[in-house]
Scaffold this motif. Structure first.
Motif, PDB file in Angstrom:
ATOM      1  N   PRO A  13       0.824  -1.205   0.000  1.00  0.00           N
ATOM      2  CA  PRO A  13       0.000   0.000   0.000  1.00  0.00           C
ATOM      3  C   PRO A  13       0.861   1.260   0.000  1.00  0.00           C
ATOM      4  CG  PRO A  13      -0.645  -1.547   1.754  1.00  0.00           C
ATOM      5  CD  PRO A  13       0.683  -1.979   1.238  1.00  0.00           C
ATOM      6  N   VAL A  14       0.407   2.274  -0.716  1.00  0.00           N
ATOM      7  CA  VAL A  14       1.101   3.555  -0.775  1.00  0.00           C
ATOM      8  C   VAL A  14       0.075   4.666  -0.552  1.00  0.00           C
ATOM      9  CG1 VAL A  14       2.519   5.095  -2.156  1.00  0.00           C
ATOM     10  CG2 VAL A  14       2.799   2.623  -2.387  1.00  0.00           C
ATOM     11  N   GLU A  15       0.239   5.400   0.568  1.00  0.00           N
ATOM     12  CA  GLU A  15      -0.701   6.470   0.891  1.00  0.00           C
ATOM     13  C   GLU A  15      -0.299   7.795   0.256  1.00  0.00           C
ATOM     14  OE1 GLU A  15       0.013   4.007   4.736  1.00  0.00           O
ATOM     15  OE2 GLU A  15       1.204   4.941   3.157  1.00  0.00           O
ATOM     16  N   SER A  16      -1.296   8.635   0.028  1.00  0.00           N
ATOM     17  CA  SER A  16      -1.055  10.000  -0.444  1.00  0.00           C
ATOM     18  C   SER A  16      -2.242  10.863  -0.042  1.00  0.00           C
ATOM     19  CB  SER A  16      -0.857  10.036  -1.964  1.00  0.00           C
ATOM     20  OG  SER A  16      -2.016   9.589  -2.630  1.00  0.00           O
ATOM     21  N   GLY A  17      -2.049  12.179  -0.115  1.00  0.00           N
ATOM     22  CA  GLY A  17      -3.142  13.102   0.130  1.00  0.00           C
ATOM     23  C   GLY A  17      -3.101  13.827   1.463  1.00  0.00           C
ATOM     24  N   GLY A  18      -2.106  13.533   2.273  1.00  0.00           N
ATOM     25  CA  GLY A  18      -2.021  14.213   3.556  1.00  0.00           C
ATOM     26  C   GLY A  18      -1.577  15.661   3.404  1.00  0.00           C
ATOM     27  N   GLY A  19      -1.620  16.388   4.511  1.00  0.00           N
ATOM     28  CA  GLY A  19      -1.194  17.781   4.490  1.00  0.00           C
ATOM     29  C   GLY A  19      -1.820  18.558   5.631  1.00  0.00           C
ATOM     30  N   LEU A  20      -1.785  19.871   5.502  1.00  0.00           N
ATOM     31  CA  LEU A  20      -2.314  20.771   6.516  1.00  0.00           C
ATOM     32  C   LEU A  20      -3.696  21.269   6.092  1.00  0.00           C
ATOM     33  CD1 LEU A  20      -1.846  22.498   9.084  1.00  0.00           C
ATOM     34  CD2 LEU A  20      -0.813  24.223   7.582  1.00  0.00           C
ATOM     35  N   VAL A  21      -4.646  21.203   7.017  1.00  0.00           N
ATOM     36  CA  VAL A  21      -6.007  21.657   6.743  1.00  0.00           C
ATOM     37  C   VAL A  21      -6.550  22.345   7.983  1.00  0.00           C
ATOM     38  CG1 VAL A  21      -7.008  19.444   7.420  1.00  0.00           C
ATOM     39  CG2 VAL A  21      -8.269  20.936   5.853  1.00  0.00           C
ATOM     40  N   GLN A  22      -7.430  23.304   7.795  1.00  0.00           N
ATOM     41  CA  GLN A  22      -8.037  24.003   8.924  1.00  0.00           C
ATOM     42  C   GLN A  22      -9.172  23.176   9.516  1.00  0.00           C
ATOM     43  OE1 GLN A  22      -9.175  27.946   7.642  1.00  0.00           O
ATOM     44  NE2 GLN A  22      -7.201  28.774   8.285  1.00  0.00           N
ATOM     45  N   ALA A  23      -9.411  23.380  10.778  1.00  0.00           N
ATOM     46  CA  ALA A  23     -10.523  22.704  11.440  1.00  0.00           C
ATOM     47  C   ALA A  23     -11.823  23.029  10.710  1.00  0.00           C
ATOM     48  CB  ALA A  23     -10.616  23.144  12.897  1.00  0.00           C
ATOM     49  N   GLY A  24     -12.643  21.989  10.563  1.00  0.00           N
ATOM     50  CA  GLY A  24     -13.884  22.133   9.819  1.00  0.00           C
ATOM     51  C   GLY A  24     -13.750  21.832   8.346  1.00  0.00           C
ATOM     52  N   GLY A  25     -12.531  21.711   7.881  1.00  0.00           N
ATOM     53  CA  GLY A  25     -12.283  21.454   6.473  1.00  0.00           C
ATOM     54  C   GLY A  25     -12.342  19.976   6.117  1.00  0.00           C
ATOM     55  N   SER A  26     -12.016  19.692   4.869  1.00  0.00           N
ATOM     56  CA  SER A  26     -12.072  18.329   4.348  1.00  0.00           C
ATOM     57  C   SER A  26     -10.752  17.956   3.684  1.00  0.00           C
ATOM     58  CB  SER A  26     -13.198  18.191   3.319  1.00  0.00           C
ATOM     59  OG  SER A  26     -14.457  18.436   3.893  1.00  0.00           O
ATOM     60  N   GLN A  27     -10.521  16.659   3.626  1.00  0.00           N
ATOM     61  CA  GLN A  27      -9.335  16.144   2.957  1.00  0.00           C
ATOM     62  C   GLN A  27      -9.620  14.724   2.520  1.00  0.00           C
ATOM     63  OE1 GLN A  27      -5.807  16.672   5.326  1.00  0.00           O
ATOM     64  NE2 GLN A  27      -4.657  17.250   3.506  1.00  0.00           N
ATOM     65  N   ARG A  28      -9.040  14.321   1.399  1.00  0.00           N
ATOM     66  CA  ARG A  28      -9.213  12.952   0.943  1.00  0.00           C
ATOM     67  C   ARG A  28      -7.852  12.278   0.841  1.00  0.00           C
ATOM     68  NH1 ARG A  28     -11.726  10.540  -4.689  1.00  0.00           N
ATOM     69  NH2 ARG A  28      -9.715  11.237  -5.504  1.00  0.00           N
ATOM     70  N   LEU A  29      -7.745  11.150   1.523  1.00  0.00           N
ATOM     71  CA  LEU A  29      -6.542  10.329   1.436  1.00  0.00           C
ATOM     72  C   LEU A  29      -6.771   9.217   0.421  1.00  0.00           C
ATOM     73  CD1 LEU A  29      -5.633   9.936   5.218  1.00  0.00           C
ATOM     74  CD2 LEU A  29      -5.001  11.764   3.629  1.00  0.00           C
ATOM     75  N   SER A  30      -5.693   8.849  -0.251  1.00  0.00           N
ATOM     76  CA  SER A  30      -5.737   7.740  -1.195  1.00  0.00           C
ATOM     77  C   SER A  30      -4.730   6.689  -0.782  1.00  0.00           C
ATOM     78  CB  SER A  30      -5.414   8.223  -2.619  1.00  0.00           C
ATOM     79  OG  SER A  30      -6.359   9.168  -3.062  1.00  0.00           O
ATOM     80  N   CYS A  31      -5.085   5.453  -1.064  1.00  0.00           N
ATOM     81  CA  CYS A  31      -4.182   4.334  -0.813  1.00  0.00           C
ATOM     82  C   CYS A  31      -4.138   3.504  -2.085  1.00  0.00           C
ATOM     83  CB  CYS A  31      -4.673   3.505   0.358  1.00  0.00           C
ATOM     84  SG  CYS A  31      -3.681   2.018   0.670  1.00  0.00           S
ATOM     85  N   ALA A  32      -3.032   3.571  -2.773  1.00  0.00           N
ATOM     86  CA  ALA A  32      -2.864   2.827  -4.015  1.00  0.00           C
ATOM     87  C   ALA A  32      -2.055   1.564  -3.750  1.00  0.00           C
ATOM     88  CB  ALA A  32      -2.156   3.693  -5.048  1.00  0.00           C
ATOM     89  N   ALA A  33      -2.347   0.543  -4.509  1.00  0.00           N
ATOM     90  CA  ALA A  33      -1.641  -0.730  -4.352  1.00  0.00           C
ATOM     91  C   ALA A  33      -0.562  -0.854  -5.417  1.00  0.00           C
ATOM     92  CB  ALA A  33      -2.607  -1.888  -4.469  1.00  0.00           C
ATOM     93  N   SER A  34       0.599  -1.248  -4.973  1.00  0.00           N
ATOM     94  CA  SER A  34       1.644  -1.596  -5.925  1.00  0.00           C
ATOM     95  C   SER A  34       2.018  -3.049  -5.711  1.00  0.00           C
ATOM     96  CB  SER A  34       2.871  -0.701  -5.738  1.00  0.00           C
ATOM     97  OG  SER A  34       3.492  -0.959  -4.499  1.00  0.00           O
ATOM     98  N   GLY A  35       2.555  -3.682  -6.724  1.00  0.00           N
ATOM     99  CA  GLY A  35       2.926  -5.086  -6.601  1.00  0.00           C
ATOM    100  C   GLY A  35       1.835  -6.006  -7.101  1.00  0.00           C
ATOM    101  N   GLN A  36       0.672  -5.905  -6.487  1.00  0.00           N
ATOM    102  CA  GLN A  36      -0.479  -6.704  -6.910  1.00  0.00           C
ATOM    103  C   GLN A  36      -1.734  -5.855  -6.795  1.00  0.00           C
ATOM    104  OE1 GLN A  36      -1.022 -10.408  -4.909  1.00  0.00           O
ATOM    105  NE2 GLN A  36       1.050 -11.149  -5.271  1.00  0.00           N
ATOM    106  N   ALA A  37      -2.798  -6.301  -7.439  1.00  0.00           N
ATOM    107  CA  ALA A  37      -4.068  -5.586  -7.352  1.00  0.00           C
ATOM    108  C   ALA A  37      -4.662  -5.736  -5.951  1.00  0.00           C
ATOM    109  CB  ALA A  37      -5.039  -6.118  -8.392  1.00  0.00           C
ATOM    110  N   PHE A  38      -5.420  -4.720  -5.545  1.00  0.00           N
ATOM    111  CA  PHE A  38      -6.084  -4.715  -4.246  1.00  0.00           C
ATOM    112  C   PHE A  38      -7.373  -5.529  -4.255  1.00  0.00           C
ATOM    113  CE2 PHE A  38      -4.098  -2.767  -0.989  1.00  0.00           C
ATOM    114  CZ  PHE A  38      -4.049  -1.384  -0.916  1.00  0.00           C
ATOM    115  N   THR A  39      -7.736  -6.065  -5.389  1.00  0.00           N
ATOM    116  CA  THR A  39      -9.091  -6.561  -5.618  1.00  0.00           C
ATOM    117  C   THR A  39      -9.602  -7.488  -4.526  1.00  0.00           C
ATOM    118  OG1 THR A  39      -8.602  -6.450  -7.974  1.00  0.00           O
ATOM    119  CG2 THR A  39     -10.588  -7.623  -7.322  1.00  0.00           C
TER     120      THR A  39
END
Length: 125
Positions: free
Chosen positions: A4-30
């Motif tokens: 698994p490889v995560e992405s999408g983190g960072g700094l956000v203000q309270a009340g805000g939104s953020q979306r994290l992604s987790c992509a699979a490498s090596g094999q499919a996540f299926t």
């Protein structure tokens, strides 16, 4: 084996939104149940949300229920964590993890077999 490889983190203000992604490498996540966990400084790694291989079954920690949504797109080999109404106490390193193929989703981090490196989410007040 899947990595698994995560992405999408960072700094956000309270009340805000953020979306994290987790992509699979090596094999499919299926065929993998995938979970999101988080760890704040000086604290244990806690369960956040998990999803089965089909995307039809999801489970959440009480602390994020109604604010976070886990989903997956198997065609894109990616699992997402949509985080809304963020609070400063959501600040943590967020980890994506997968269980062995065919295993059920679980809130127990020790039951997960493949872990990403984590992505930092910081919510400012």
């Amino acid at each position: 084996q899947v990595q698994p490889v995560e992405s999408g983190g960072g700094l956000v203000q309270a009340g805000g939104s953020q979306r994290l992604s987790c992509a699979a490498s090596g094999q499919a996540f299926t065929n993998y149940a995938v979970g999101w966990f988080r760890q704040a400084p000086g604290k244990e790694r806690d369960f956040v949300a998990t999803i089965d291989w089909s995307g039809r079954k999801t489970y959440y920690a009480d602390s994020v229920k109604g604010r976070f949504t886990i989903s997956r797109d198997n065609a894109k080999n990616t699992v997402y964590l949509q985080m809304n109404s963020l609070k400063p106490e959501d600040t943590a390193v967020y980890y994506c993890a997968a269980r062995f193929p065919g295993d059920s989703p679980s809130p127990m981090n020790s039951w997960y077999d493949y872990w990403g490196q984590g992505t930092q989410v910081t919510v400012s007040s």
